[in-house]
Each structure stands twice: as C-alpha cells, then as structure tokens.
Write an enzyme that holds these catalytic residues in place. Structure first.
Site, PDB file in Angstrom:
ATOM      1  N   CYS A 116       0.778  -1.069   0.140  1.00  0.00           N
ATOM      2  CA  CYS A 116      -0.017   0.001   0.194  1.00  0.00           C
ATOM      3  C   CYS A 116       0.807   1.197   0.065  1.00  0.00           C
ATOM      4  O   CYS A 116       0.542   2.113  -0.771  1.00  0.00           O
ATOM      5  CB  CYS A 116      -0.928  -0.019   1.174  1.00  0.00           C
ATOM      6  N   CYS A 117       1.930   1.206   0.751  1.00  0.00           N
ATOM      7  CA  CYS A 117       2.807   2.302   0.803  1.00  0.00           C
ATOM      8  C   CYS A 117       3.313   2.675  -0.425  1.00  0.00           C
ATOM      9  O   CYS A 117       3.702   3.830  -0.803  1.00  0.00           O
ATOM     10  CB  CYS A 117       3.811   2.204   2.010  1.00  0.00           C
ATOM     11  N   CYS A 199      -1.032   8.781   6.572  1.00  0.00           N
ATOM     12  CA  CYS A 199      -2.325   8.285   6.241  1.00  0.00           C
ATOM     13  C   CYS A 199      -3.315   8.135   7.546  1.00  0.00           C
ATOM     14  O   CYS A 199      -2.805   7.717   8.517  1.00  0.00           O
ATOM     15  CB  CYS A 199      -2.526   7.274   5.397  1.00  0.00           C
ATOM     16  N   CYS A 202      -3.585   4.876   9.172  1.00  0.00           N
ATOM     17  CA  CYS A 202      -2.310   4.076   9.763  1.00  0.00           C
ATOM     18  C   CYS A 202      -1.582   5.366  10.961  1.00  0.00           C
ATOM     19  O   CYS A 202      -0.505   5.065  11.275  1.00  0.00           O
ATOM     20  CB  CYS A 202      -1.253   4.114   8.782  1.00  0.00           C
ATOM     21  N   CYS A 227       7.864   3.642   5.709  1.00  0.00           N
ATOM     22  CA  CYS A 227       7.218   3.336   4.515  1.00  0.00           C
ATOM     23  C   CYS A 227       8.145   2.973   3.369  1.00  0.00           C
ATOM     24  O   CYS A 227       7.594   2.241   2.455  1.00  0.00           O
ATOM     25  CB  CYS A 227       6.188   4.153   4.288  1.00  0.00           C
TER      26      CYS A 227
END
Length: 232
Positions: A116-117, A199, A202, A227
C-alpha cells in the site's frame, strides 16, 4: 561518497537557514522539499519560501489523508501565495490494490502495508523526484530508532540523489518554538496528540510517555516503522 563527506564538513557549523540558502543557490531547479505537511516540513517550507518563493515544495496525496492535512495545505498556499505541487498515486494501481486486499488490508501483514505504501507513496515520490539532484526532508534523529544514525547530508541509494536533512539535530521544542515565533501554519492534529501524521488509517494519537512515532503503524514493531521513503 566524497561529495557527501565534503558537504557535511562544509556545513557542519552552519545554521539551518544557511544550509537551506546554500542548497537552493547551488542546485536551483534541481532541488525540492518533499513535504508531509507535518510540523518539521512546515518549518522548512517557511525557511525555503523566505529564501526563494519560486523554490519547489511538493507533497504526496495518498488519497487517505486526514481533513486537517488538507486544511494545512490550503493555509500554506494562502500564507505564501503559492500552490504546493501535489503528486497522486496511479488510479489503476489503487484499484488493483483494493481488488486484492480490500480497503484496510494493510492491517493484515507488513507485506500488505508495504505494498500500500509503495503504491500510494513510493511510486508518486519517484515521479516527483525525477530530474532532481537533491531532495530536502524534515527528518530528525530523535524521531525514531530508524533515524538515529542519519546525517545532515546523505546519499540516497534508493532514489540516486543527495538527501539533505536540515533539521536532523533539532529537538521537538525547537520545532515548535520556530512555528510559534514565525506564525507558521501547522496541522491541528498536532494539538490532539499526533506528533507524526501520515495516512488516516495508519496514524493515531499517542499516549503520554510513548515514542513520537508510536502512533504510526502502531500494530508493527518499531524497527519496521518506515514506509520506504527513507531507507538507509
């Protein structure tokens, strides 16, 4: 690398503002601040625009930011009469991410979270850094065990350019003193116990006594809490 050693030696007794002025003068259109819109990056944004209002400052919109982050982006644009550059993830990659791990699959494994990162942050950062020779960051050594050994000037092998950390030796108190003294816009989540903001899914507020990055990817162990933007 020789140039890195030379720059660290040359600038070791320089003030943060002097460091900013040196790099902007030397690298001109080949340098940019990668801003998360957090407190440290807002300090650097203020210093940079005091040096050169045309200097590049960009941020990454992952699509999952807090409303307060957009508020500080807008306040920054208004204060300095600029438009911060914004880079977004690629639509098809985000759709594929959702198709394979759903909305919040990043909680399920480190691998999922890093994917995702990578899609929302790393790939857009690579595009943002294209053509640059230097990127400025707001990293401080006191923020995390993953950052304790970072220097003022480093060679970033992942992105193949010079990385400058002008606030590397600053304390949190120094950051906030600068913000208050210079009336720098900042993310109001900082007032709600969020020292480090990423985000929304997170990031959480921290408890008294916790590490300043404890609210980032809090379900993972400290040594994994990056990340991929800032690899050694």
């Amino acid at each position: 690398m020789r140039i890195i050693d030379e720059l660290n030696e040359k600038l070791k007794n320089s003030s943060t503002q002097e460091i900013i002025e040196f790099f902007i003068k030397e690298y001109k259109e080949k340098i940019a601040l990668a801003s998360s819109l957090g407190a440290e990056d807002q300090v650097l944004t203020d210093m940079i625009f005091k040096t050169d209002r045309t200097a590049r400052v960009f941020t990454l919109d992952t699509g999952r930011l807090n409303p307060e982050t957009y508020d500080v982006m807008d306040a920054t644009n208004l204060k300095y009469s600029v438009k911060l550059e914004v880079f977004f993830p690629k639509l098809q990659e985000v759709q594929n991410l959702y198709a394979t791990q759903g909305v919040n699959g990043h909680y399920e494994s480190i691998e999922n979270r890093k994917r995702c990162c990578n899609i929302r942050k790393i790939e857009p950062l690579k595009r943002a850094l294209e053509g640059l020779e230097v990127w400025i960051t707001g990293l401080r050594s006191a923020q995390s065990i993953t950052r304790e050994e970072m220097k003022l000037v480093e060679w970033d092998e992942a992105f193949n350019l010079i990385k400058v950390n002008p606030l590397i030796n600053w304390s949190e108190e120094e950051v906030w003193n600068y913000i208050k003294t210079n009336h720098v816009p900042y993310n109001k989540l900082h007032d709600q116990g969020f020292p480090s903001i990423g985000c929304a899914p997170c990031t959480r507020a921290i408890k008294d006594g916790e590490d300043v990055r404890a609210g980032r990817w809090w379900w993972e162990t400290p040594e994994h809490k990056e990340c991929g933007l800032h690899k050694k």
